[in-house]
Write a protein that holds these residues in place. Structure first.
Motif, PDB file in Angstrom:
ATOM      1  N   PHE A  64       0.798  -1.220   0.000  1.00 29.88           N
ATOM      2  CA  PHE A  64       0.000   0.000   0.000  1.00 29.88           C
ATOM      3  C   PHE A  64       0.834   1.276   0.000  1.00 29.88           C
ATOM      4  N   VAL A  65       2.090   1.204   0.500  1.00 29.27           N
ATOM      5  CA  VAL A  65       2.915   2.411   0.645  1.00 29.27           C
ATOM      6  C   VAL A  65       4.202   2.201  -0.155  1.00 29.27           C
ATOM      7  N   GLU A  66       4.277   2.857  -1.309  1.00 33.56           N
ATOM      8  CA  GLU A  66       5.420   2.702  -2.218  1.00 33.56           C
ATOM      9  C   GLU A  66       6.746   3.029  -1.534  1.00 33.56           C
ATOM     10  N   VAL A 132      -0.620   2.564   6.931  1.00 35.86           N
ATOM     11  CA  VAL A 132      -1.324   2.860   5.684  1.00 35.86           C
ATOM     12  C   VAL A 132      -2.390   3.926   5.934  1.00 35.86           C
ATOM     13  N   LYS A 133      -2.458   4.903   5.038  1.00 33.33           N
ATOM     14  CA  LYS A 133      -3.497   5.928   5.131  1.00 33.33           C
ATOM     15  C   LYS A 133      -4.835   5.309   4.750  1.00 33.33           C
ATOM     16  N   GLN A 134      -5.872   5.695   5.451  1.00 34.08           N
ATOM     17  CA  GLN A 134      -7.202   5.175   5.165  1.00 34.08           C
ATOM     18  C   GLN A 134      -7.627   5.516   3.743  1.00 34.08           C
ATOM     19  N   ASP A 135      -7.189   6.669   3.225  1.00 33.57           N
ATOM     20  CA  ASP A 135      -7.516   7.053   1.843  1.00 33.57           C
ATOM     21  C   ASP A 135      -7.013   6.017   0.844  1.00 33.57           C
ATOM     22  N   ASP A 136      -5.799   5.471   1.096  1.00 34.87           N
ATOM     23  CA  ASP A 136      -5.251   4.445   0.200  1.00 34.87           C
ATOM     24  C   ASP A 136      -6.079   3.167   0.260  1.00 34.87           C
ATOM     25  N   LEU A 137      -6.529   2.803   1.454  1.00 39.56           N
ATOM     26  CA  LEU A 137      -7.383   1.623   1.590  1.00 39.56           C
ATOM     27  C   LEU A 137      -8.746   1.853   0.934  1.00 39.56           C
ATOM     28  N   ASP A 138      -9.259   3.074   1.030  1.00 42.00           N
ATOM     29  CA  ASP A 138     -10.539   3.400   0.405  1.00 42.00           C
ATOM     30  C   ASP A 138     -10.454   3.293  -1.118  1.00 42.00           C
ATOM     31  N   LYS A 139      -9.306   3.645  -1.704  1.00 38.80           N
ATOM     32  CA  LYS A 139      -9.122   3.511  -3.157  1.00 38.80           C
ATOM     33  C   LYS A 139      -9.174   2.039  -3.569  1.00 38.80           C
ATOM     34  N   VAL A 140      -8.558   1.174  -2.761  1.00 41.46           N
ATOM     35  CA  VAL A 140      -8.612  -0.259  -3.037  1.00 41.46           C
ATOM     36  C   VAL A 140     -10.056  -0.746  -2.920  1.00 41.46           C
TER      37      VAL A 140
END
Length: 162
Positions: A64-66, A132-140
């Motif tokens: 999730f985090v490059e 991991v930012k919640q925004d990144d999880l929301d995109k998934v």
């Protein structure tokens, strides 16, 4: 009537873990139109859909985090897929191994698609410290939502015509 539950657990050699629970529970009502009064038919109907899915995983943070691509750090996530409406449309076609006008037992197959409203997909990190930012999880989660709108349906049927 379609009822089925199963779980899949997996641990990879490098310690990644995943678990998926699948709970299928749906009932349906169909109307068949036998084209030319033969064995081929078109089908339309409704599914009363109470299917749901849940999952959990321990994966590399770099998933999730490059910026953490060289890190060996792991994150724990969990999620679910539920459907806000229990009604889903079905369209399909099928083939019967008997005449549509005959009385008695019949064997048939169907191929179609169940069309759901957009599901509710939630993914959250459950690690002790959040990486991991919640925004990144929301995109998934948004990507997953599009995968659950159309469900392919393959059926084999045994029926009795009065």
């Amino acid at each position: 009537l379609n009822t089925y539950s199963t779980s899949f657990d997996n641990t990879s050699d490098d310690g990644d873990e995943s678990k998926i629970d699948i709970n299928l529970d749906s009932k349906y009502v169909f109307v068949d139109w036998h084209v030319f009064a033969g064995s081929v038919r078109l089908t339309a109907g409704m599914f009363f859909n109470d299917n749901n899915y849940s999952f959990s995983a321990t994966v590399p943070a770099s998933t999730f985090v490059e910026e953490l691509k060289d890190s060996k750090e792991k994150v724990k996530i969990k999620g679910s897929v539920t459907f806000p409406s229990t009604m889903a449309t079905y369209i399909g076609s099928g083939w019967s191994w008997s005449d549509a006008t005959e009385t008695g037992f019949s064997i048939s197959t169907d191929l179609g698609v169940m069309i759901n409203e957009s599901p509710a997909v939630t993914i959250t990190e459950t690690s002790d410290f959040k990486v991991v930012k919640q925004d990144d999880l929301d995109k998934v989660a948004e990507t997953l939502e599009s995968l659950f709108i159309f469900h392919p349906i393959v059926m084999a049927n045994i029926s009795y015509r009065f």
